[in-house]
Design a protein around this motif. Structure first.
Motif, PDB file in Angstrom:
ATOM      1  N   GLU A   1       1.084   4.142  -2.912  1.00 35.93           N
ATOM      2  CA  GLU A   1       0.848   5.551  -2.582  1.00 35.93           C
ATOM      3  C   GLU A   1       2.021   6.422  -3.028  1.00 35.93           C
ATOM      4  O   GLU A   1       1.836   7.500  -3.608  1.00 35.93           O
ATOM      5  CB  GLU A   1       0.614   5.690  -1.079  1.00 35.93           C
ATOM      6  CG  GLU A   1       0.208   7.094  -0.665  1.00 35.93           C
ATOM      7  CD  GLU A   1      -0.163   7.181   0.815  1.00 35.93           C
ATOM      8  OE1 GLU A   1      -0.433   8.307   1.275  1.00 35.93           O
ATOM      9  OE2 GLU A   1      -0.172   6.136   1.490  1.00 35.93           O
ATOM     10  N   GLU A   2       3.243   5.946  -2.781  1.00 33.37           N
ATOM     11  CA  GLU A   2       4.435   6.710  -3.161  1.00 33.37           C
ATOM     12  C   GLU A   2       4.548   6.869  -4.672  1.00 33.37           C
ATOM     13  O   GLU A   2       5.084   7.871  -5.168  1.00 33.37           O
ATOM     14  CB  GLU A   2       5.684   6.023  -2.609  1.00 33.37           C
ATOM     15  CG  GLU A   2       5.812   6.126  -1.099  1.00 33.37           C
ATOM     16  CD  GLU A   2       6.892   5.210  -0.548  1.00 33.37           C
ATOM     17  OE1 GLU A   2       7.627   4.606  -1.368  1.00 33.37           O
ATOM     18  OE2 GLU A   2       7.008   5.091   0.693  1.00 33.37           O
TER      19      GLU A   2
ATOM     20  N   SER B   1      -2.563   5.325  -6.034  1.00 29.39           N
ATOM     21  CA  SER B   1      -3.619   4.928  -5.092  1.00 29.39           C
ATOM     22  C   SER B   1      -4.990   4.862  -5.755  1.00 29.39           C
ATOM     23  O   SER B   1      -5.837   4.039  -5.380  1.00 29.39           O
ATOM     24  CB  SER B   1      -3.662   5.902  -3.902  1.00 29.39           C
ATOM     25  OG  SER B   1      -2.466   5.824  -3.160  1.00 29.39           O
TER      26      SER B   1
ATOM     27  N   GLU C   1       0.837  -1.202   0.000  1.00 32.56           N
ATOM     28  CA  GLU C   1       0.000   0.000   0.000  1.00 32.56           C
ATOM     29  C   GLU C   1       0.872   1.252   0.000  1.00 32.56           C
ATOM     30  O   GLU C   1       0.556   2.235  -0.703  1.00 32.56           O
ATOM     31  CB  GLU C   1      -0.937  -0.018   1.208  1.00 32.56           C
ATOM     32  CG  GLU C   1      -2.071  -1.021   1.089  1.00 32.56           C
ATOM     33  CD  GLU C   1      -3.051  -0.941   2.245  1.00 32.56           C
ATOM     34  OE1 GLU C   1      -4.220  -0.608   2.001  1.00 32.56           O
ATOM     35  OE2 GLU C   1      -2.643  -1.206   3.382  1.00 32.56           O
ATOM     36  N   SER C   2       1.960   1.231   0.761  1.00 35.37           N
ATOM     37  CA  SER C   2       2.874   2.382   0.790  1.00 35.37           C
ATOM     38  C   SER C   2       3.542   2.582  -0.567  1.00 35.37           C
ATOM     39  O   SER C   2       3.694   3.712  -1.047  1.00 35.37           O
ATOM     40  CB  SER C   2       3.939   2.179   1.868  1.00 35.37           C
ATOM     41  OG  SER C   2       3.356   2.143   3.145  1.00 35.37           O
TER      42      SER C   2
END
Length: 376
Positions: free
Chosen positions: A244-245, A249, A240-241
């Motif tokens: 997002e980065e 997302s 998930e990170s």
């Protein structure tokens, strides 16, 4: 056909969610409808009754917390209780599920000591792990105590032959056409999106990180993709990170752990199913996708190769480059997606649990007869 009292045993059972949990329960449920007396013996969980009946199956949970500092092995008292249950249960056949389940292997050793016929169902592949030599050695030592093995795929059958010369019966897992479906809405921004679903535990072994790695190149050409990642596990937060980065997302949705009914509901909304696991022992999620008319892209040379015929009812990739290419082909070709879905659905009857139940009961009968015949 004579009906037996059967114990199916594993650590891996509800409320935990996974392939062994589903297949063991569905086998137990189906055997029960055929008149067998079936008990599932498994581990306990806080707030879950030690004894219950689910779909006509008696579920017995041994008492005992995990040993400190880990979650796999229970306190010694649990294995003593398991031995007592088998000794006093008048079981005619014991069927442990999963070589990686301590309760399962405890039941195997106890059954040998108690002279109860025992069939082990192997659901897994050793895979490319630094510990593979040790795991094969442990498998050889443990499987000396079984009367027969059920392997859930050709790949598992080959793996099992490296550990034992005992009889091995290949019986596939299945899919239940009567499963309930709970449709869970996807995020609101799905209009016009093409949904690529993955159902897997979020671990390196399942290859879920490869979906995240391949996504940017696919999104360069196809902005309308939504990757729905169904399941939970140790890699979830990191993935998930990463998403997002990368600013992706809006193209990913992580559901976390959900019930089987909701898994099927998500699959009902998918256009493509993608599973990049190269060590898949069977792939129940593949059958679930096929049953919901979702075309599949998976990896070759695993248990999935028994289910998918490349280019006929899905795609089997030999590497990640080919996997990405196959995904792109299905993204761009709705007619191919429809063709694969039709072919896949037409073969789903081969994985009916009534057929699997009949095959399994024949193995039980053979083992019981051989045990009796050799001890006359």
């Amino acid at each position: 056909m004579e009906k037996y009292k059967i114990a199916l045993i594993s650590d891996w059972y509800f409320p935990k969610v996974g392939g062994i949990e589903y297949s063991m329960h569905t086998l137990a449920k189906t055997l029960s409808t055929y008149g067998y007396e079936v008990n599932v013996i498994t581990r306990s969980y806080p707030g879950v009754p030690e004894y219950s009946i689910r779909d006509g199956v008696s579920v017995i949970r041994v008492k005992g917390r995990p040993l400190p500092g880990q979650s796999r092995f229970l306190m010694p008292s649990a294995y003593k209780e398991l031995f007592s249950l088998l000794k006093n249960g008048n079981y005619e056949i014991v069927n442990p599920h999963g070589l990686d389940s301590p309760l399962s292997m405890g039941a195997l050793l106890a059954s040998r000591k108690l002279r109860i016929p025992v069939v082990v169902t192997n659901h897994s592949l050793v895979g490319n792990t630094p510990y593979h030599s040790f795991l094969y050695l442990a498998g050889r030592l443990l499987l000396k105590n079984t009367d027969a093995i059920i392997a859930v795929s050709s790949a598992v059958e080959r793996d099992s032959k490296l550990m034992t010369e005992k009889p091995i019966y290949r019986i596939f897992n299945g899919v239940d056409s009567e499963d309930k479906i709970v449709k869970v809405p996807l995020p609101n921004n799905t209009e016009g999106k093409l949904v690529i679903a993955t159902v897997a535990r979020m671990t390196k072994k399942k290859g879920v990180q490869n979906i995240v790695a391949l996504a940017p190149s696919l999104l360069e050409k196809h902005k309308n993709l939504l990757f729905v990642m169904i399941g939970d596990g140790p890699l979830r937060e990191m993935l998930e990170s990463t998403v997002e980065e990368a600013g992706l997302s809006g193209n990913f949705y992580f559901t976390g752990e959900v019930s089987r009914e909701k898994v099927l509901g998500y699959l009902d909304q998918a256009d493509i199913f993608a599973l990049p696991s190269s060590n898949e022992a069977f792939g129940i999620s593949i059958l679930e996708a096929m049953s919901r008319k979702v075309p599949v892209v998976a990896m070759n040379n695993s248990g999935v190769s028994d289910i998918i015929k490349n280019g006929v009812n899905g795609y089997l990739a030999n590497n990640l480059t080919e996997f990405s290419s196959f995904l792109e082909n299905l993204i761009e070709n709705p007619a191919q997606r429809a063709s694969f879905a039709r072919e896949a659905l037409s073969g789903i009857s081969n994985y009916d649990w009534n057929r699997i139940c009949e095959q399994t009961s024949r193995v039980y009968t053979s083992v019981i007869y051989e045990k009796y015949h050799n001890n006359r």
